[in-house]
Scaffold this motif. Structure first.
Motif, mmCIF file in Angstrom:
data_model
loop_
_atom_site.group_PDB
_atom_site.id
_atom_site.type_symbol
_atom_site.label_atom_id
_atom_site.label_comp_id
_atom_site.label_asym_id
_atom_site.label_seq_id
_atom_site.Cartn_x
_atom_site.Cartn_y
_atom_site.Cartn_z
ATOM 1 N N THR A 174 -73.286 -7.732 37.079
ATOM 2 C CA THR A 174 -72.135 -8.083 36.245
ATOM 3 C C THR A 174 -71.216 -9.033 37.009
ATOM 4 O O THR A 174 -71.116 -8.959 38.233
ATOM 5 C CB THR A 174 -71.336 -6.835 35.810
ATOM 6 O OG1 THR A 174 -70.224 -7.251 35.004
ATOM 7 C CG2 THR A 174 -70.820 -6.042 36.999
ATOM 8 N N HIS A 177 -67.401 -10.441 33.142
ATOM 9 C CA HIS A 177 -67.324 -10.939 31.763
ATOM 10 C C HIS A 177 -68.543 -10.524 30.951
ATOM 11 O O HIS A 177 -68.501 -10.504 29.723
ATOM 12 C CB HIS A 177 -67.229 -12.468 31.734
ATOM 13 C CG HIS A 177 -66.059 -13.006 32.504
ATOM 14 N ND1 HIS A 177 -64.773 -12.919 32.046
ATOM 15 C CD2 HIS A 177 -65.995 -13.629 33.709
ATOM 16 C CE1 HIS A 177 -63.942 -13.461 32.938
ATOM 17 N NE2 HIS A 177 -64.671 -13.896 33.952
ATOM 18 N N ARG A 178 -69.634 -10.231 31.644
ATOM 19 C CA ARG A 178 -70.872 -9.800 30.984
ATOM 20 C C ARG A 178 -71.605 -8.882 31.945
ATOM 21 O O ARG A 178 -71.372 -8.907 33.163
ATOM 22 C CB ARG A 178 -71.740 -11.002 30.630
ATOM 23 C CG ARG A 178 -71.840 -11.947 31.841
ATOM 24 C CD ARG A 178 -72.643 -12.881 32.013
ATOM 25 N NE ARG A 178 -72.602 -13.898 33.005
ATOM 26 C CZ ARG A 178 -73.418 -14.904 32.916
ATOM 27 N NH1 ARG A 178 -74.241 -15.019 31.907
ATOM 28 N NH2 ARG A 178 -73.409 -15.802 33.855
ATOM 29 N N VAL A 253 -69.236 0.751 30.401
ATOM 30 C CA VAL A 253 -69.092 -0.590 29.813
ATOM 31 C C VAL A 253 -70.011 -0.770 28.602
ATOM 32 O O VAL A 253 -69.719 -1.549 27.700
ATOM 33 C CB VAL A 253 -69.413 -1.660 30.893
ATOM 34 C CG1 VAL A 253 -69.394 -3.067 30.315
ATOM 35 C CG2 VAL A 253 -68.443 -1.548 32.056
ATOM 36 N N PHE A 325 -67.454 -16.215 21.474
ATOM 37 C CA PHE A 325 -68.100 -15.933 22.760
ATOM 38 C C PHE A 325 -68.163 -17.202 23.598
ATOM 39 O O PHE A 325 -68.158 -18.324 23.060
ATOM 40 C CB PHE A 325 -69.545 -15.445 22.561
ATOM 41 C CG PHE A 325 -69.666 -14.102 21.917
ATOM 42 C CD1 PHE A 325 -69.327 -12.950 22.598
ATOM 43 C CD2 PHE A 325 -70.123 -13.987 20.606
ATOM 44 C CE1 PHE A 325 -69.441 -11.704 21.999
ATOM 45 C CE2 PHE A 325 -70.236 -12.760 19.995
ATOM 46 C CZ PHE A 325 -69.895 -11.607 20.701
ATOM 47 N N TYR A 329 -72.870 -17.559 28.192
ATOM 48 C CA TYR A 329 -73.233 -16.164 28.435
ATOM 49 C C TYR A 329 -74.330 -15.698 27.479
ATOM 50 O O TYR A 329 -75.224 -14.947 27.859
ATOM 51 C CB TYR A 329 -72.004 -15.260 28.298
ATOM 52 C CG TYR A 329 -70.935 -15.479 29.342
ATOM 53 C CD1 TYR A 329 -71.198 -16.209 30.506
ATOM 54 C CD2 TYR A 329 -69.661 -14.958 29.169
ATOM 55 C CE1 TYR A 329 -70.206 -16.407 31.450
ATOM 56 C CE2 TYR A 329 -68.667 -15.148 30.127
ATOM 57 C CZ TYR A 329 -68.947 -15.886 31.265
ATOM 58 O OH TYR A 329 -67.973 -16.077 32.209
ATOM 59 N N SER A 351 -64.202 -6.277 20.235
ATOM 60 C CA SER A 351 -65.059 -5.390 21.035
ATOM 61 C C SER A 351 -66.237 -6.161 21.610
ATOM 62 O O SER A 351 -66.735 -7.112 20.996
ATOM 63 C CB SER A 351 -65.584 -4.235 20.174
ATOM 64 O OG SER A 351 -64.513 -3.493 19.638
ATOM 65 N N SER A 352 -66.681 -5.736 22.788
ATOM 66 C CA SER A 352 -67.846 -6.374 23.413
ATOM 67 C C SER A 352 -69.066 -6.249 22.513
ATOM 68 O O SER A 352 -69.216 -5.268 21.777
ATOM 69 C CB SER A 352 -68.149 -5.707 24.756
ATOM 70 O OG SER A 352 -67.105 -5.930 25.666
ATOM 71 N N VAL A 366 -74.417 -6.746 27.803
ATOM 72 C CA VAL A 366 -73.081 -6.614 27.199
ATOM 73 C C VAL A 366 -72.295 -7.886 27.491
ATOM 74 O O VAL A 366 -72.260 -8.349 28.640
ATOM 75 C CB VAL A 366 -72.330 -5.401 27.788
ATOM 76 C CG1 VAL A 366 -70.967 -5.253 27.120
ATOM 77 C CG2 VAL A 366 -73.146 -4.129 27.623
ATOM 78 N N VAL A 367 -71.670 -8.448 26.465
ATOM 79 C CA VAL A 367 -70.857 -9.648 26.695
ATOM 80 C C VAL A 367 -69.503 -9.485 25.992
ATOM 81 O O VAL A 367 -69.436 -9.058 24.837
ATOM 82 C CB VAL A 367 -71.607 -10.936 26.234
ATOM 83 C CG1 VAL A 367 -72.005 -10.857 24.777
ATOM 84 C CG2 VAL A 367 -70.786 -12.190 26.505
ATOM 85 N N MET A 368 -68.454 -9.794 26.756
ATOM 86 C CA MET A 368 -67.097 -9.666 26.193
ATOM 87 C C MET A 368 -66.815 -10.820 25.240
ATOM 88 O O MET A 368 -67.288 -11.939 25.442
ATOM 89 C CB MET A 368 -66.073 -9.689 27.329
ATOM 90 C CG MET A 368 -66.057 -8.417 28.163
ATOM 91 S SD MET A 368 -64.965 -8.577 29.589
ATOM 92 C CE MET A 368 -63.384 -8.794 28.768
#
Length: 372
Positions: A174, A177-178, A253, A325, A329, A351-352, A366-368
């Motif tokens: 990580t 941010h992701r 996360v 996004f 990413y 939400s991510s 997972v990406v914010m």
């Protein structure tokens, strides 16, 4: 003394295997060199950057006896690369210099004493050895390496978390941010381990490990000490320092209850994002995803008021969601997968997002979101 005599491709392969960690500019000039130790017709090649050490052995013809020296690794490789693969080359030593000869070409290179080469001080108390198929570890690294941080002040993010427990092996990376997580089930149980491998080590292992397309030469054997790891595979030995620090709790996360799921082709989505990325600004790599029943719209724009719009048909009957996004990413994750289909799980604009693969339960990305 003739140190070695062999086909160019054989010498080059041995040197290239250990040269990935060698940097052209270094505070210690000798670290730009490769250490060569000859015993009979076997030569050991070693490189180091004080934190990582790589070693391999090759059987190459030459005079009998023992000999050791160090010579510029990159120069030697560049010279060998410029010669034909089947060319027989000879490396001979005289008066603190090495002479490489092949056909009608001759190159004389300066050396530095072998005794001055700073080998990595190996830990005395490595734990029990365990083995993992090379293709399994390479596949896991391929799926998470892109999410590692680069020169982050949170030094524990500049690498990947390696977690072994029971018969499962999990790699997590990580940058804040992701987050990318890949897990594989092994045929046998392995000792419990939780360590952080440095970024440079990860990229070097990725380069050296064999996958399905290669003739994988057996598994990779691993051993861990308090602040070191040792890997042995394909006739190579790899010793590295570990990153000390506490890796974030990655389980917290990963979204568990997103209710909107879109499953679609990986390549059509990646192609659409790549086209939309062309008209994002250099600093602001944002794209908008607009999800509605039956359709996914992708849009981007830049400071020159140019814009791109893409549309994909999807099998979806959930909520209408508009979310932004960083396009890089999303593209990184999609480009490093091999599967045909991906599932994008969303909750709302703030939400991510969770990216998974229908046929591989062990992968999670997972990406914010970002505000656009």
């Amino acid at each position: 003394m003739i140190v070695l005599k062999a086909a160019q491709e054989k010498v080059l392969a041995a040197l290239q295997a250990v040269s990935g960690i060698v940097e052209r500019r270094h505070t210690l000039p000798i670290l730009a060199n490769v250490l060569m130790r000859k015993t009979g017709d076997e030569i050991e090649f070693t490189t180091s950057d004080l934190e990582i050490q790589v070693r391999t052995r090759a059987t190459l013809d030459g005079d009998a006896g023992s000999f050791a020296t160090t010579v510029g690794a990159r120069k030697l490789i560049d010279i060998l690369r410029s010669m034909p693969a089947e060319q027989v080359v000879t490396l001979s030593s005289a008066q603190n210099k090495l002479t490489l000869a092949g056909g009608k070409s001759r190159f004389t290179l300066q050396t530095l004493p072998a005794d001055d080469f700073p080998l990595v001080q190996e830990a005395a108390d490595f734990g029990p050895a365990f083995s993992v198929p090379q293709k399994v570890l390479k596949a896991l690294i391929d799926q998470v390496h892109f999410a590692m941080a680069v020169h982050d002040i949170r030094y524990y993010l500049n690498g990947i978390l390696f977690v072994a427990e029971g018969s499962s092996l999990t790699l997590v990376a990580t940058d804040g941010h992701r987050l990318a997580l890949a897990q594989a089930q092994l045929e046998s149980d392995i000792p419990k381990q939780e360590v952080i491998l440095p970024r440079k080590t990860v990229l070097e292992l990725q380069r050296l490990l064999k996958d399905d397309k290669d003739d994988a030469e057996g598994p990779i054997e691993m051993r861990f000490a308090g602040n070191q790891a040792k890997f042995a595979f394909s006739g190579m030995e790899f010793v590295t320092k570990l990153v000390e620090g506490k890796f974030p709790d990655y389980n917290r996360v990963i979204p568990k209850s997103h209710r909107n799921h879109i499953t679609l082709g990986r390549m059509p989505l990646l192609s659409s994002l790549q086209r939309a990325a062309i008209l994002t600004s250099e600093k602001f790599k944002g794209v908008r995803l607009n999800v509605e029943p039956g359709v996914l719209r992708i849009a981007s724009s830049n400071a020159e008021q140019e814009e791109a719009k893409e549309e994909l048909e999807i099998d979806y009957a959930g909520d209408a969601i508009e979310i932004g996004f960083n396009v890089t990413y999303l593209m990184d994750a999609l480009a490093n997968m091999g599967q045909e289909m991906v599932t994008l799980s969303l909750q709302d604009a703030n939400s991510s997002a969770l990216v998974t693969v229908p046929e591989q339960a062990g992968f999670k990305y997972v990406v914010m979101p970002m505000r656009i």
